[in-house]
Design a protein around this motif. Structure first.
Motif, PDB file in Angstrom:
ATOM      1  N   GLN A  66       0.844  -1.190   0.000  1.00  0.00           N
ATOM      2  CA  GLN A  66       0.000   0.000   0.000  1.00  0.00           C
ATOM      3  C   GLN A  66       0.878   1.239   0.000  1.00  0.00           C
ATOM      4  O   GLN A  66       1.840   1.306   0.736  1.00  0.00           O
ATOM      5  CB  GLN A  66      -0.881   0.048   1.261  1.00  0.00           C
ATOM      6  CG  GLN A  66      -1.815  -1.114   1.420  1.00  0.00           C
ATOM      7  CD  GLN A  66      -2.790  -0.876   2.567  1.00  0.00           C
ATOM      8  OE1 GLN A  66      -3.583   0.058   2.529  1.00  0.00           O
ATOM      9  NE2 GLN A  66      -2.718  -1.715   3.586  1.00  0.00           N
ATOM     10  N   CYS A  88       1.108  -6.409   1.114  1.00  0.00           N
ATOM     11  CA  CYS A  88      -0.172  -5.933   1.646  1.00  0.00           C
ATOM     12  C   CYS A  88      -1.355  -6.600   0.928  1.00  0.00           C
ATOM     13  O   CYS A  88      -2.364  -6.945   1.545  1.00  0.00           O
ATOM     14  CB  CYS A  88      -0.306  -4.430   1.476  1.00  0.00           C
ATOM     15  SG  CYS A  88       0.978  -3.491   2.299  1.00  0.00           S
ATOM     16  N   HIS A 106       3.922  -9.219   9.143  1.00  0.00           N
ATOM     17  CA  HIS A 106       3.665  -8.102   8.234  1.00  0.00           C
ATOM     18  C   HIS A 106       3.019  -6.930   8.988  1.00  0.00           C
ATOM     19  O   HIS A 106       3.468  -5.792   8.877  1.00  0.00           O
ATOM     20  CB  HIS A 106       2.774  -8.546   7.082  1.00  0.00           C
ATOM     21  CG  HIS A 106       2.454  -7.435   6.114  1.00  0.00           C
ATOM     22  ND1 HIS A 106       3.031  -7.362   4.860  1.00  0.00           N
ATOM     23  CD2 HIS A 106       1.644  -6.348   6.226  1.00  0.00           C
ATOM     24  CE1 HIS A 106       2.573  -6.274   4.247  1.00  0.00           C
ATOM     25  NE2 HIS A 106       1.728  -5.647   5.050  1.00  0.00           N
ATOM     26  N   CYS A 125       3.710  -2.712   9.350  1.00  0.00           N
ATOM     27  CA  CYS A 125       2.920  -2.024   8.330  1.00  0.00           C
ATOM     28  C   CYS A 125       1.686  -1.331   8.909  1.00  0.00           C
ATOM     29  O   CYS A 125       0.594  -1.903   8.949  1.00  0.00           O
ATOM     30  CB  CYS A 125       2.502  -3.011   7.235  1.00  0.00           C
ATOM     31  SG  CYS A 125       1.693  -2.199   5.843  1.00  0.00           S
ATOM     32  N   CYS A 181      -1.666  -1.460   6.978  1.00  0.00           N
ATOM     33  CA  CYS A 181      -2.438  -2.702   7.088  1.00  0.00           C
ATOM     34  C   CYS A 181      -3.160  -2.794   8.426  1.00  0.00           C
ATOM     35  O   CYS A 181      -4.269  -3.316   8.495  1.00  0.00           O
ATOM     36  CB  CYS A 181      -1.567  -3.941   6.863  1.00  0.00           C
ATOM     37  SG  CYS A 181      -1.438  -4.360   5.114  1.00  0.00           S
TER      38      CYS A 181
HETATM   39 ZN   LIG Z   1       0.775  -3.923   4.611  1.00  0.00          ZN
END
Ligand SMILES: [Zn+2]
Lengths: 209, 80
Positions: A117, B4, B30, B34, B37
């Motif tokens: 993203q 993602c 992850h 992140c 996310c």
């Molecule tokens: Zn992510």
């Protein structure tokens, strides 16, 4: 032998089906009391129309009055009620003018080539308490759900709003469990995107003031 | 590390607790790195909650309740 007081307390579905089969006095009122809200809200969430939902509720109650006592199983009973409610609601929708189809494809955030993203994403999840009770938010949520294609909408309502299991939803709609899951996931992604856009605008408006 | 896009694909099964231990670890690793996310997961979850709370409170209007009561009294089968 004891006779339960039909005006008092709430019967379980199992007991109700038994009473219906036995022709128990008062079981029809019980039946209506137990199911009319379920039938009405499901129909209203599918049609978003009060008089259509009233018609559907009456049609379904009539079927229950006439055929309820022939019913054998117990867990299947409510599935059957849901199924005839959905079908009756679809009949109402079919007689209406078709609305333009909305694409459900564009529901993911923007990714770069590696699949990461890169847009800033607003986390509005902690503000939902204060937002929830506003009429504007309610309208936006209802409109967003109304925009869902029928297939995704009915799965979302049965699973996330009514809280039924994937198994039961698959059974009611006569689709596989993986189909239930993928439709539900797409519905949630679609709604998340719609709500995100709304909350984004909402925040911008607040900040301008 | 999984990307993602893969995370979002696995999200449904993750929240249902249906992922293999290996995939679950990959996903959580992850998330640790992140924030977008994390925001995605939070808002994905909130979406369900918000919609549920809103749609569940669509009660039958009183005028309809009265009509339904009349309907039931008129149409309920005669027993015994
Ligand atoms: Zn992510």
């Amino acid at each position: 032998m004891e006779f339960p007081d039909p005006t008092k307390g709430t019967l379980t579905e199992e007991q109700l089906v038994k009473d219906l089969q036995a022709g128990e006095m008062g079981s029809f009122e019980q039946l209506a009391n137990l199911y009319q809200k379920k039938i009405y809200t499901l129909s209203f969430n599918l049609t978003r129309n009060i008089s259509d939902s009233q018609d559907v509720t009456q049609e379904v109650l009539l079927i229950l009055f006439r055929k309820g006592h022939t019913f054998q199983g117990k867990s299947a009973f409510s599935s059957w009620v849901y199924r005839i409610t959905i079908n009756a609601s679809y009949m109402k929708l079919r007689s209406r003018k078709k609305e333009p189809k909305v694409s459900i494809e564009d529901v993911l955030p923007a990714f770069n080539q590696g699949g990461f993203q890169y847009e800033k994403i607003q986390d509005w999840s902690e503000n939902t308490e204060s937002l929830l009770f506003g009429n504007e938010t309610r309208n936006i949520i209802q409109k967003a759900v109304d925009l869902l294609p029928d297939k995704e909408k009915v799965v979302f309502i049965l699973r996330d709003v009514e809280g039924l299991s994937s198994n039961k939803v698959g059974n009611i709609l006569e689709i596989s469990i993986p189909a239930v899951k993928s439709r539900l996931h797409r519905a949630r992604l679609f709604l998340r995107k719609k709500l995100s856009n709304y909350f984004w605008e909402y925040k911008a408006r607040k900040e301008r003031k | 590390m999984i990307c993602c896009k893969e995370c979002i694909e696995l999200l449904y099964s993750y929240l249902e607790g249906e992922l293999s231990a290996e995939n679950e670890t990959a996903l959580e690793d992850h998330f640790a790195d992140c924030p977008p996310c994390i925001a995605f997961v939070n808002t994905y979850r909130s979406t369900t909650l918000l919609c549920k709370n809103t749609l569940k409170t669509n009660d039958i209007p009183d005028t309809v309740k009265i009509k339904l009561k009349e309907f039931v009294d008129k149409n309920k089968p005669d027993v015994l």
